[in-house]
Design a protein around this motif. Sequence first.
Motif, PDB file in Angstrom:
ATOM      1  N   ARG A 125       6.399   7.862   1.501  1.00  0.00           N
ATOM      2  CA  ARG A 125       7.378   7.262   2.370  1.00  0.00           C
ATOM      3  C   ARG A 125       8.449   8.049   2.944  1.00  0.00           C
ATOM      4  O   ARG A 125       9.117   7.958   3.948  1.00  0.00           O
ATOM      5  CB  ARG A 125       7.873   5.891   1.702  1.00  0.00           C
ATOM      6  CG  ARG A 125       6.913   4.750   1.404  1.00  0.00           C
ATOM      7  CD  ARG A 125       7.213   3.747   1.265  1.00  0.00           C
ATOM      8  NE  ARG A 125       7.939   3.637  -0.138  1.00  0.00           N
ATOM      9  CZ  ARG A 125       7.376   3.277  -1.493  1.00  0.00           C
ATOM     10  NH1 ARG A 125       5.956   2.903  -1.230  1.00  0.00           N
ATOM     11  NH2 ARG A 125       7.727   3.354  -2.479  1.00  0.00           N
TER      12      ARG A 125
ATOM     13  N   ARG B  45       3.133   7.375  -3.421  1.00  0.00           N
ATOM     14  CA  ARG B  45       3.565   6.444  -2.305  1.00  0.00           C
ATOM     15  C   ARG B  45       5.150   6.651  -1.964  1.00  0.00           C
ATOM     16  O   ARG B  45       5.318   6.552  -0.789  1.00  0.00           O
ATOM     17  CB  ARG B  45       3.053   5.058  -2.852  1.00  0.00           C
ATOM     18  CG  ARG B  45       1.618   4.656  -2.704  1.00  0.00           C
ATOM     19  CD  ARG B  45       1.373   3.329  -2.595  1.00  0.00           C
ATOM     20  NE  ARG B  45       1.941   2.521  -3.678  1.00  0.00           N
ATOM     21  CZ  ARG B  45       1.364   2.272  -4.861  1.00  0.00           C
ATOM     22  NH1 ARG B  45       0.259   2.795  -5.360  1.00  0.00           N
ATOM     23  NH2 ARG B  45       2.261   1.489  -5.796  1.00  0.00           N
ATOM     24  N   LYS B  46       6.059   6.935  -3.002  1.00  0.00           N
ATOM     25  CA  LYS B  46       7.332   7.000  -2.683  1.00  0.00           C
ATOM     26  C   LYS B  46       7.448   8.332  -1.973  1.00  0.00           C
ATOM     27  O   LYS B  46       8.306   8.479  -1.048  1.00  0.00           O
ATOM     28  CB  LYS B  46       8.008   7.035  -4.013  1.00  0.00           C
ATOM     29  CG  LYS B  46       9.582   7.115  -3.719  1.00  0.00           C
ATOM     30  CD  LYS B  46      10.271   7.080  -5.098  1.00  0.00           C
ATOM     31  CE  LYS B  46      11.715   7.063  -4.729  1.00  0.00           C
ATOM     32  NZ  LYS B  46      12.510   7.208  -5.987  1.00  0.00           N
TER      33      LYS B  46
END
Length: 228
Positions: A28, A24-25
């Motif tokens: 992003r 997810r990082k």
Amino acid sequence: MAAQLPPAATAPAAGGTGPGLRERKKQRTRAALIEAAHRLFLSQGFAQTTVDEIASAVDVSQRTFFRYFANKDEVALAVLAIAEDYFIDRLRRRPAEENPLQAMRAAIVESWRDLGAEHRTGPGSVTSALELLQIIEDTPTLLAAHLRRAAEQERVVARLIAAREGLDPAEDLRPTVIAAVFGSVLRAAHLSWNADQEESGPEGMIALIGRYFDQLGPALAGDWRHPA
């Protein structure tokens, strides 16, 4: 294919388990780089924007930028690639009883509504998306790369349509022809859009696309002597 769609940092989830924290990082960071690049390209031009400026806007290093993108061209086209891939996913989900043109038209409408609703203003908005497309049209290296991807997208659509209809695209040329026609009509509609039209946003773009596709039948008819 030449079908050009609005960009989005991420496509809406299609279900299933979500990615882990590390993934997810990364998503992003990638989305932030795309958005920063998009904003800079629109505000100061593609040629005037540097990789260092894009990375700095997200507070990462150039080295981090190159983990996600090979160059400026790739980050510029990524904003469209996400939406094009979303269109393919929507097309795969269309009901089997729809004919190919109905399925493609419904999939593009669904894509515009889903992605446009996520980004009503700013770098992912309909207006800025189409402004970015104009930058691509005006930048030879970007346009060449975009058209190469468009050609591959047409082949993907043709194979998908052939599979839906139970056809062999090597023997039956109709899937290839309809994919090419669809992409060309869609590109013409997008290039005719302007920000001053009465109805802006996704619904305005959908209405414009509809007007172009409504002329497909008359354009293919033999009699051009009477107004469509």
